[in-house]
Design a protein around this motif. Sequence first.
Motif, PDB file in Angstrom:
ATOM      1  N   ALA A 188       0.797  -1.249  -0.076  1.00  0.00           N
ATOM      2  CA  ALA A 188      -0.043   0.026   0.086  1.00  0.00           C
ATOM      3  C   ALA A 188       0.835   1.338   0.013  1.00  0.00           C
ATOM      4  O   ALA A 188       0.652   1.923  -0.683  1.00  0.00           O
ATOM      5  N   LEU A 189       1.990   1.234   0.910  1.00  0.00           N
ATOM      6  CA  LEU A 189       2.676   2.383   0.660  1.00  0.00           C
ATOM      7  C   LEU A 189       3.702   2.529  -0.786  1.00  0.00           C
ATOM      8  O   LEU A 189       3.510   3.659  -1.122  1.00  0.00           O
ATOM      9  N   LEU A 190       3.964   1.548  -1.075  1.00  0.00           N
ATOM     10  CA  LEU A 190       4.563   1.599  -2.410  1.00  0.00           C
ATOM     11  C   LEU A 190       3.715   2.073  -3.629  1.00  0.00           C
ATOM     12  O   LEU A 190       3.998   3.082  -4.404  1.00  0.00           O
ATOM     13  N   VAL A 191       2.434   1.880  -3.562  1.00  0.00           N
ATOM     14  CA  VAL A 191       1.422   2.046  -4.786  1.00  0.00           C
ATOM     15  C   VAL A 191       1.000   3.578  -4.302  1.00  0.00           C
ATOM     16  O   VAL A 191       1.010   4.241  -5.279  1.00  0.00           O
ATOM     17  N   THR A 192       0.761   4.101  -3.043  1.00  0.00           N
ATOM     18  CA  THR A 192       0.488   5.305  -2.670  1.00  0.00           C
ATOM     19  C   THR A 192       1.563   6.299  -3.029  1.00  0.00           C
ATOM     20  O   THR A 192       1.307   7.236  -3.613  1.00  0.00           O
ATOM     21  N   GLY A 193       2.725   5.807  -2.642  1.00  0.00           N
ATOM     22  CA  GLY A 193       3.820   6.978  -2.417  1.00  0.00           C
ATOM     23  C   GLY A 193       4.429   6.851  -4.063  1.00  0.00           C
ATOM     24  O   GLY A 193       4.439   8.092  -4.654  1.00  0.00           O
ATOM     25  N   ALA A 194       4.494   5.748  -4.646  1.00  0.00           N
ATOM     26  CA  ALA A 194       5.289   6.057  -6.065  1.00  0.00           C
ATOM     27  C   ALA A 194       4.126   6.458  -6.979  1.00  0.00           C
ATOM     28  O   ALA A 194       4.300   7.132  -8.020  1.00  0.00           O
ATOM     29  N   GLY A 195       2.919   6.067  -6.592  1.00  0.00           N
ATOM     30  CA  GLY A 195       1.773   6.648  -7.672  1.00  0.00           C
ATOM     31  C   GLY A 195       1.633   7.946  -7.378  1.00  0.00           C
ATOM     32  O   GLY A 195       1.475   8.949  -8.401  1.00  0.00           O
ATOM     33  N   ALA A 196       1.762   8.564  -6.354  1.00  0.00           N
ATOM     34  CA  ALA A 196       1.621   9.971  -6.094  1.00  0.00           C
ATOM     35  C   ALA A 196       2.507  10.717  -6.678  1.00  0.00           C
ATOM     36  O   ALA A 196       2.429  11.923  -7.225  1.00  0.00           O
ATOM     37  N   TYR A 197       3.737  10.247  -6.530  1.00  0.00           N
ATOM     38  CA  TYR A 197       4.812  10.777  -7.287  1.00  0.00           C
ATOM     39  C   TYR A 197       5.055  10.986  -8.701  1.00  0.00           C
ATOM     40  O   TYR A 197       5.312  11.815  -9.028  1.00  0.00           O
ATOM     41  N   ALA A 198       4.607   9.679  -9.046  1.00  0.00           N
ATOM     42  CA  ALA A 198       4.546   9.576 -10.486  1.00  0.00           C
ATOM     43  C   ALA A 198       3.526  10.530 -11.057  1.00  0.00           C
ATOM     44  O   ALA A 198       3.682  11.412 -12.163  1.00  0.00           O
ATOM     45  N   LEU A 199       2.519  10.820 -10.568  1.00  0.00           N
ATOM     46  CA  LEU A 199       1.443  11.687 -10.974  1.00  0.00           C
ATOM     47  C   LEU A 199       1.428  13.254 -10.618  1.00  0.00           C
ATOM     48  O   LEU A 199       1.363  13.974 -11.472  1.00  0.00           O
ATOM     49  N   ALA A 200       2.057  13.463  -9.533  1.00  0.00           N
ATOM     50  CA  ALA A 200       2.075  14.775  -9.067  1.00  0.00           C
ATOM     51  C   ALA A 200       3.645  15.331  -9.239  1.00  0.00           C
ATOM     52  O   ALA A 200       3.709  16.545  -9.254  1.00  0.00           O
TER      53      ALA A 200
END
Length: 197
Positions: free
Chosen positions: A181-193
């Motif tokens: 969950a941390l990986l998906v949330t953190g890496a996803g937020a960084y990739a998009l924002a």
Amino acid sequence: MRWLMLYARSRQVPTSAAAVTLIALVVWAFNRGGGTGAADAADSINPVAYFVLAAGVAAGSVGLGGQDPALDRTAAIRWAPRRAAHALLIGAVAGAALLAVQAVGPKFAPTEVVVRDSAGLVGLAGLGVVLCGAHLAWTLPTGWLAITVLVPPMPPNVVGKSLGWMVYPAGTEASTWAAVALLVTGAGAYALAGPRR
């Protein structure tokens, strides 16, 4: 291929790679006799593993933002795939460095734990860069490590295993899902924002 070289230089990849290599060499040098630094049982975890992974992710996280965030945002390229790949590569390199040390020296943690912990730490670094900026992206993985190691352990229920995901043995479902969950949330937020300005 030229863009990859320019990207790597602008993101301090050579410096980060040198830092991760130095961390691995120091850990290997201090534990090359085996025994003292190694985990006692096949499934146990030596705290050295947490520190090596957190240090590797912290070293790589400084390059999650460029020199000029405005220039990055106006560039005519798709940043999301590059950012996601960069974040995942940081975790892969940090984990590979620890696994390389283990291949020639004592075993600090099972491979599953190395993969889980490096994934969770990269997610925290991604959240750190989005919330605090690239220059402070290291604070979340380092802070989580400090809290996990210094605060007395929580009860071994689902919440405790989720919050203390770094220290639980391989096969602990709640810990694995917390890291994912941390990986998906953190890496996803960084990739998009992208990084905070």
